[in-house]
Write an enzyme that holds these catalytic residues in place. Structure first.
Site, PDB file in Angstrom:
ATOM      1  N   TYR A 125       0.815  -1.448  -0.470  1.00  0.00           N
ATOM      2  CA  TYR A 125      -0.103   0.323  -0.038  1.00  0.00           C
ATOM      3  C   TYR A 125       1.133   1.643  -0.124  1.00  0.00           C
ATOM      4  CZ  TYR A 125      -5.528  -1.029   0.741  1.00  0.00           C
ATOM      5  OH  TYR A 125      -6.342  -1.192  -0.042  1.00  0.00           O
ATOM      6  N   LYS A 177       1.161 -15.356   3.179  1.00  0.00           N
ATOM      7  CA  LYS A 177       1.603 -15.476   1.803  1.00  0.00           C
ATOM      8  C   LYS A 177       3.384 -16.176   1.629  1.00  0.00           C
ATOM      9  CE  LYS A 177       0.415 -16.925  -2.881  1.00  0.00           C
ATOM     10  NZ  LYS A 177      -1.091 -18.150  -2.547  1.00  0.00           N
ATOM     11  N   ASP A 212      -4.632 -17.256   0.446  1.00  0.00           N
ATOM     12  CA  ASP A 212      -6.028 -18.030  -0.806  1.00  0.00           C
ATOM     13  C   ASP A 212      -6.943 -19.503  -0.132  1.00  0.00           C
ATOM     14  OD1 ASP A 212      -2.963 -18.792  -0.694  1.00  0.00           O
ATOM     15  OD2 ASP A 212      -3.149 -19.710  -2.101  1.00  0.00           O
ATOM     16  N   ASP A 236      -6.791  -5.233   4.005  1.00  0.00           N
ATOM     17  CA  ASP A 236      -8.005  -5.367   2.789  1.00  0.00           C
ATOM     18  C   ASP A 236      -9.260  -5.872   2.394  1.00  0.00           C
ATOM     19  OD1 ASP A 236      -9.294  -2.626   1.562  1.00  0.00           O
ATOM     20  OD2 ASP A 236      -8.034  -2.953  -0.016  1.00  0.00           O
TER      21      ASP A 236
END
Ligand code: NAI
Length: 343
Positions: A125, A177, A212, A236
């Site tokens: 971000y 991740k 995921d 987010d």
């Protein structure tokens, strides 16, 4: 208990002024202690002051260290940088707390009660992006840099563990991740696991999940989660998913907590498609106001406000269109205000 607490109020763009008006109607009825200093930002700031984050607005928050904020419009692609992101940076609002709790029973998912704690200042971000032109295509290649620091990850993770323990939660799930972004999100995971071993192993359970898989699990069996803590972009996305579990964006509040200030808002945006039509649901902003009351030590008023929302939606059956009801924003606010007054 009659002293007032100075706080900045930013009505914002689109449906912002309507839901802020509604929130003020209810907060007045509640006798909330805030002494509002109203300021502008976002598109409204650009139109009135030529700046999406005018210096007066920043000065106000610097003074009050507390704000209730309507949504601020950010142009996609080009245009000015998000005022929300700038506010988070300016006041080092490193933790974004997004609780999701079922208020209306009988939906697709019942009895949801979980919290997403999102890192608010780092990751993908930070907006370090550029294009590489090739031939006559100025946008042939796009590049973005993500930055996570051990210090930034640690203070956010520490906040998440402390919040989880203070609110009687049983488990923290670190979402990452690290199998693919081994450095960027690997650092977050590694820092979280080390912090847990160092300070929290005997106080609360910990699990780690890849983002995921987390998305799938949230849809198949959301009840297995309690407190989810994750990096900026994943947070987010997952917090909107989680908002969907409890009836949509109209029901999802958020708090941006930092060392220098705390800013409370709805998770949703300015909803330009319904702006000015008396259709917007102000509940998310009101739930954010309830978090703000908790934050300033008025848990009594926060609890009363949440109770009034519950009663208005479930006992009085007064609901806005997004929840399948017929009430306009103003009528819903009036019903809430009368619930607040009369219990
Ligand atoms: P959005 O959240 O404004 O709207 C998505 C959908 O949800 C729309 O169909 C909208 O009508 C509906 N919706 C949202 N809030 C609602 C409410 N309170 N009651 C009833 N329906 C509601 O997202 P969108 O359209 O992607 O973004 C619009 C603008 O808002 C953009 O400029 C975006 O940058 C900005 N935004 C600002 C945020 C903030 O200030 N914290 C957060 C998210 C987006």
């Amino acid at each position: 208990m009659s002293h007032t607490i100075p706080a900045t109020l930013i009505p914002g763009d689109g449906i912002g002024p309507e839901i802020v008006d509604a929130a003020l109607t209810v907060l007045d009825a509640l006798g909330a202690p805030f002494e509002w200093d109203t300021q502008i930002a976002g598109l409204q700031g650009v139109k009135s002051a030529g700046d999406p984050l005018p210096p007066e607005t920043l000065a106000s928050i610097r003074r009050t260290r507390l704000a209730l904020k309507g949504p601020l419009e950010t142009p996609s692609g080009g245009g000015y940088r998000s005022s929300n992101v700038r506010l988070r940076e300016e006041f080092q609002l490193y933790a974004n707390l997004r609780p999701a709790r079922t208020v209306i029973p009988g939906g697709r998912f019942d009895k949801i009660d979980l919290v997403v704690v999102r890192e608010n200042l780092e990751g993908l971000y930070i907006g370090h992006e550029h294009y590489i032109p090739i031939g006559d295509d100025p946008h042939a290649v796009a590049m973005a840099t993500g930055v996570n620091t051990r210090q930034g990850s640690r203070r956010l993770l520490e906040y998440a563990f402390e919040h989880a323990i203070a609110t009687g939660r049983k488990k923290v799930t670190i979402v990452h991740k690290a199998n693919i972004m081994k450095a960027l999100t690997g650092l977050f995971l590694e820092t979280g696991e080390a912090l847990y071993r160092e300070k929290y192993a005997d106080k609360i359970a910990l699990e780690t999940v890849i983002v995921d898989a987390c998305a799938m699990k949230l849809v198949l069996d959301p009840w297995q989660f309690d407190v989810i803590v994750t990096t900026n972009l994943f947070g987010d996305i997952l917090s909107d998913l989680v908002a969907g579990l409890v009836g949509g964006l109209g029901m999802a509040p958020g708090a941006n907590i930092g060392t220098d200030a705390a800013i409370f808002e709805a998770v949703h945006g300015s909803a330009p498609d319904i702006a000015g039509q008396d259709k917007a649901n102000p509940t998310a902003l009101l739930l954010a106001a309830a978090m703000m009351l908790d934050h300033v030590g008025r848990v009594d008023l926060g609890t009363r406000l949440r109770g009034a929302i519950d009663a208005t939606l479930n006992t009085d059956n007064v609901r806005t269109g997004d929840l399948g009801g017929k009430a306009g924003t103003k009528a819903y606010a009036a019903a809430l205000a009368s619930r607040v007054r009369n219990g």
